[in-house]
Design an enzyme around this catalytic site. Structure first.
Site, PDB file in Angstrom:
ATOM      1  CE  LYS A   6      16.449  23.428 -49.815  1.00 42.25           C
ATOM      2  NZ  LYS A   6      17.234  23.286 -51.120  1.00 42.25           N
ATOM      3  CB  SER A  81      16.128  26.470 -52.903  1.00 36.71           C
ATOM      4  OG  SER A  81      16.799  25.384 -52.784  1.00 36.71           O
ATOM      5  CB  SER A 105      19.729  25.227 -53.966  1.00 34.86           C
ATOM      6  OG  SER A 105      18.823  25.823 -54.887  1.00 34.86           O
TER       7      SER A 105
END
Lengths: 417, 488
Positions: A6, A81, A105
């Site tokens: 990420k 996310s 997330s």
């Protein structure tokens, strides 16, 4: 095994965007602890994965670099996310992914993309080098296609770090060792308000019920539980997380790195114009909310009250774990929704995280793993929740269920939309 | 400015910031070296790089605990760091990590001697925070808003800072001065800070208000900033008390505000009013865990407590049979005690050592604007001079002269004595020659002495010593002179 990281974790010398324009051109001068550990374990990082700006969102639509799509249906969101990492693992671009989970997330995109995602105990994985969203809630964790891979990856990244004062100073047990010990006699508490709660898609309820059956037939003792304080968890979260974010994101001011608005007449104008141009709407919304919640005269009513709710959530969990070893429910009330469907309705978007947020408030462990497809043909995630440091137990239950369930279908990557 | 008579009572509270002399910064490993090239003593943490996290410096917390214990504070078993949020470019994170409503040290006091009267000043709290960087605003005004551009040095950012807040118990600029001097001596003795106000390692803000004598309610207070020396604190307070008194006498209300002290004019001027005060949006720092100061840890730190200045002064005075003033001077700082002890070790008697330190050494240091740490005449050399006086090889007045000259010339006093031939003259014949000269040129006085005017004798002794530039032994002069006067 290659990994998708990420893009909110620092790699020395590699651009880090956090999905935000404000970090334009920013190249960190140091490695995050997670990246150091991955290097040490010989895991190659194949790329940085898209995300909602500063991890704020549940659809990966809030990225300054465009939305990510769900490999099961390209017209739909992968969740967020950490949607980029989840989609990459689901699509087979990389067998492993790293995400961060502040309010769901990791688990929610894992659910929407049909992969395994783990939200570890707060403090189990170092946050050093993770661009902070909400420091008391943020936690780094793994994505994988199987429970065993997720357990191996967590073993690789977990452990005490002297660079993070909130890091737990305990040894990390070998999770993979106990995977096959089964669930016989284990007490599983089904969170009844979640399984058939308001706004839960029928296909989600059905798949979760089937998973409960499966665990029951494996010898687990199933019971039901209601957790009253959890109704307030979402509201508390949307005060605590924005409050911390309003402070954490103050450092993006155009002075030292990233975007600097040109031709400002003084430093205040430079700060304001850089931040106005650099942050997206959702980030601005949360900065304003959080600034307000911390203001003199409002602190007690908002931030103070939210912290009290947090204490209640922790107590409710503690009471539940007197009766049960683990809790169970869906990860997300629905399967993947269409891109744009909730983009203009922040409250509808926030409701995606209603089942995941309590674990973050409590600093506890939770895992999401695929439990089949709903009536719309999209993956449903089963969430297993445990107390802090219960990762070994959660992996064991998840593994037992996964073995009984059998392999899941791969996404029909290009088949729809 | 007239004397402060008055219907008003002055109420002063002092906030002192002290940079701790730890090797590394408060929340990272960066060094704390003063005066290094800009932005060389930094790392991702003190630069506030995205993703970096603070980790507390245990030594700094122990220093704070030591300060708290020295000020008789209660050490809170559970204390917290907060974030103080405001935007300013010299603060990399745009928030400062600081203790707020749960500080480590609370409810202490400091006893100070104000011209023989003992005053107890309450200590509200002593807490830990981190320092900011330094800005240089390039432009005509030196202010950020009007600057052409600004330069920032983050070397200071993250240096551990302790704030000691007093109760509003201080009643005059003199008391403020004594409080700060005593606090500085304590910090110096603890070895926790360089306490150099001119280098900014000790800084002070003063809150001052007036109230009608005999009343309890506090008046409207004004905070004064930019006080760069203990003398500035006293000057600024004296000015501000006078300003407030005139305002009140004239029927004007005092405005609650922050005022800036101008070193050059000796005046204060308004910086910002209460309405313009910041909302710092304090909240508990989520990147740090609470400080849990258990009894064991506190006891461990307490065991490191050195002898504090007050006890040291009393001990030195009584051990060496000094006057309280001599004791206070000798025991003013650890360096001064060291110098004293070195004098004793080199054979000087305690009284002589104290007299020399409080006299000639203090004068030389004062004139050179130096402190005892940098005293240019080593204790051993001064001891040798004191011994020479005792043995009678140098007169006291020659010795004093040699000492001052040695101080400026960078030589030992005895070298000066040798070079300038300042040795005491005790040779009877040499002195007799001078005595004869003096008698010859002072016949009127000799006549008066002979007529029974005994006090003239002293005058004649003085004339002989003067003629030998202070080198003649007073005893020998006395003897020879009497013999000559008796002879004739």
């Amino acid at each position: 095994m290659p990994l998708a990281l990420k893009d909110i974790l620092c790699i020395d010398g590699v651009r880090t965007t956090a999905g935000s324009k404000i970090l334009e051109g920013y190249v960190p001068p140091y490695d995050s602890t997670v990246v150091k550990k991955l290097r040490g374990a010989g895991v190659p990082i194949v790329g940085k994965a898209n995300l909602d700006e500063f991890a704020m969102g549940s659809s990966t639509e809030n990225s300054a670099y465009g939305p990510s799509r769900n490999p099961w249906d390209l017209a739909r969101v992968p969740g967020g996310s950490s949607g980029g990492s989840a989609a990459a693992v689901s699509a087979g671009f990389a067998p492993l992914g790293i995400g961060t989970d502040t309010g769901g997330s990791i688990r929610q995109p894992a659910s929407l993309c049909g992969v395994v995602g783990v939200k570890p105990t707060y403090g189990l994985v170092s946050r050093y080098g993770l661009l902070a969203f909400a420091s008391s809630l943020d936690q780094v964790g793994p994505f994988a296609r199987t429970v065993e891979d997720a357990a191996l990856l967590l073993e690789a990244i977990a452990g005490h770090d002297r660079m993070d004062a909130t890091s737990i100073p305990e040894e990390v047990p070998p999770y993979v060792k106990g995977l096959e010990s089964g669930v016989k006699g284990l007490r599983v508490g089904v969170v009844s308000d979640w399984v058939e709660g308001e706004g839960v898609q029928p296909g989600v309820t059905e798949r979760v019920r089937a998973a409960i059956e499966s665990l029951s037939s494996l010898g687990a003792e199933i019971g039901e539980i209601s957790l009253p304080s959890f109704r307030y968890a979402l509201s508390a979260y949307y005060l605590i997380a924005p409050a911390e974010c309003s402070s954490n994101l103050a450092r993006y001011d155009g002075v030292r790195w990233g975007l600097r608005a040109p031709e400002a007449k003084d430093v205040v104008e430079m700060n304001v114009r850089s931040r106005t141009a650099g942050f997206g709407d959702e980030v601005k919304r949360r900065i304003m909310l959080g600034t307000y919640a911390l203001s003199a005269g409002y602190y007690d009513a908002y931030y103070g009250k939210a912290q009290q709710v947090r204490t209640l959530v922790i107590r409710d969990f503690e009471k539940a774990y007197e009766r049960f070893d683990v809790l169970l429910g869906p990860t997300s009330p629905t399967t993947a929704f269409k891109i744009g469907e909730k983009a203009d309705d922040p409250l509808a978007m926030y409701l995606n995280d209603v089942f995941t947020i309590p674990s973050n408030l409590a600093g506890a462990a939770a895992i999401s793993l695929p439990c089949g497809l709903a009536e719309d043909g999209l993956p449903v995630g089963l969430q297993l929740l445990g107390p802090p440091m219960s990762e070994g137990l959660l992996f064991k239950v998840a593994y037992a269920y996964e073995q009984a369930r059998g392999p899941v279908d791969a996404p029909p990557l290009w088949g729809r939309s | 400015m007239g004397p402060i008579v008055s219907a008003y009572e002055t109420v002063i509270g002092l906030e002192v910031h002290v940079e701790l002399a730890t090797r590394s910064k408060m929340f990272c490993d960066s060094p704390t070296t003063f005066g290094a090239e800009p932005n060389t003593q930094t790392c991702p943490v003190c630069l506030g790089e995205p993703g970096s996290l603070p980790v507390p410096n245990k030594r700094a917390i122990e220093y704070l605990m030591l300060i708290g214990l020295a000020l008789d504070c209660r050490i809170a078993p559970h204390s917290l760091f907060h974030r103080k949020n405001y935007f300013y470019p010299d603060m990399p994170k745009n928030y400062q990590i600081s203790q707020y409503d749960l500080p480590l040290c609370v409810e202490g006091h400091l006893d100070v001697d104000v011209d023989g009267v003992e005053r107890r000043i309450g200590i509200t709290r002593a807490h830990m925070e981190e320092d900011t960087g330094k800005s240089l605003h390039v432009g005509t005004t030196g202010r950020i808003a009007e600057a052409k551009y600004s330069l920032i040095d983050y070397n200071r950012a993250g240096i551990p800072l302790v704030e000691v807040v007093s109760e509003p118990d201080v009643r005059s600029p003199l008391e403020a001065q004594r409080y700060l001097t005593e606090l500085r001596a304590i910090l110096q003795t603890l070895g926790v800070s360089d306490v150099r106000m001119e280098e900014g390692s000790m800084r002070c803000d003063a809150n001052v208000s007036l109230r009608a004598r005999g009343t309890e309610a506090l008046g409207t207070k004004v905070e004064i900033k930019n006080l760069n020396s203990i003398r500035s604190v006293s000057r600024a307070l004296t000015y501000e008390i006078d300003r407030q008194q005139k305002a009140l006498d004239g029927g004007d209300a005092i405005v609650q505000e922050t005022r800036h002290f101008d070193e050059n004019t000796g005046k204060t001027h308004s910086l910002r009013s209460k309405e313009e005060a910041f909302d710092y949006r304090y909240f508990p720092e989520p990147d740090l865990v609470p400080i849990e100061a258990g009894d064991g840890w506190v006891a461990e730190v307490r065991a490191q407590m050195p002898e504090l200045p007050r006890a040291r002064r009393a001990r030195i005075a009584s051990e060496h049979d000094l006057t309280p003033e001599q004791g206070a001077f000798v025991a003013a700082s650890p360096s001064s005690v060291q110098y004293f002890e070195a004098l004793l070790a080199s054979g000087a008697a305690a009284r002589d050592a104290a007299v020399w330190m409080a006299g000639e050494l203090a004068r030389a240091l004062n004139e050179a604007g130096e402190s005892i740490e940098s005293a240019r005449v080593p204790a051993a050399d001064l001891a040798a001079l004191i011994a020479a006086v005792k043995e009678g090889t140098v007169t006291l007045s020659s010795a004093k002269k040699a000492f001052q000259d040695a101080y400026t010339a960078g030589k030992t006093p005895l070298q000066i004595v040798d070079e300038r031939g300042l040795q005491q003259v005790s040779d009877d014949d040499a002195i007799a020659t001078v005595v004869d000269e003096v008698l010859a040129s002072n016949q009127a006085e000799v006549a008066r002495f002979r007529a029974g005017e005994e006090k003239v004798f002293k005058f004649l002794v003085g004339q002989v010593i003067k003629a030998t530039k202070g080198q003649a032994s007073p005893q020998v002069v006395d003897r020879v002179l009497r013999a000559r006067l008796g002879d004739s």
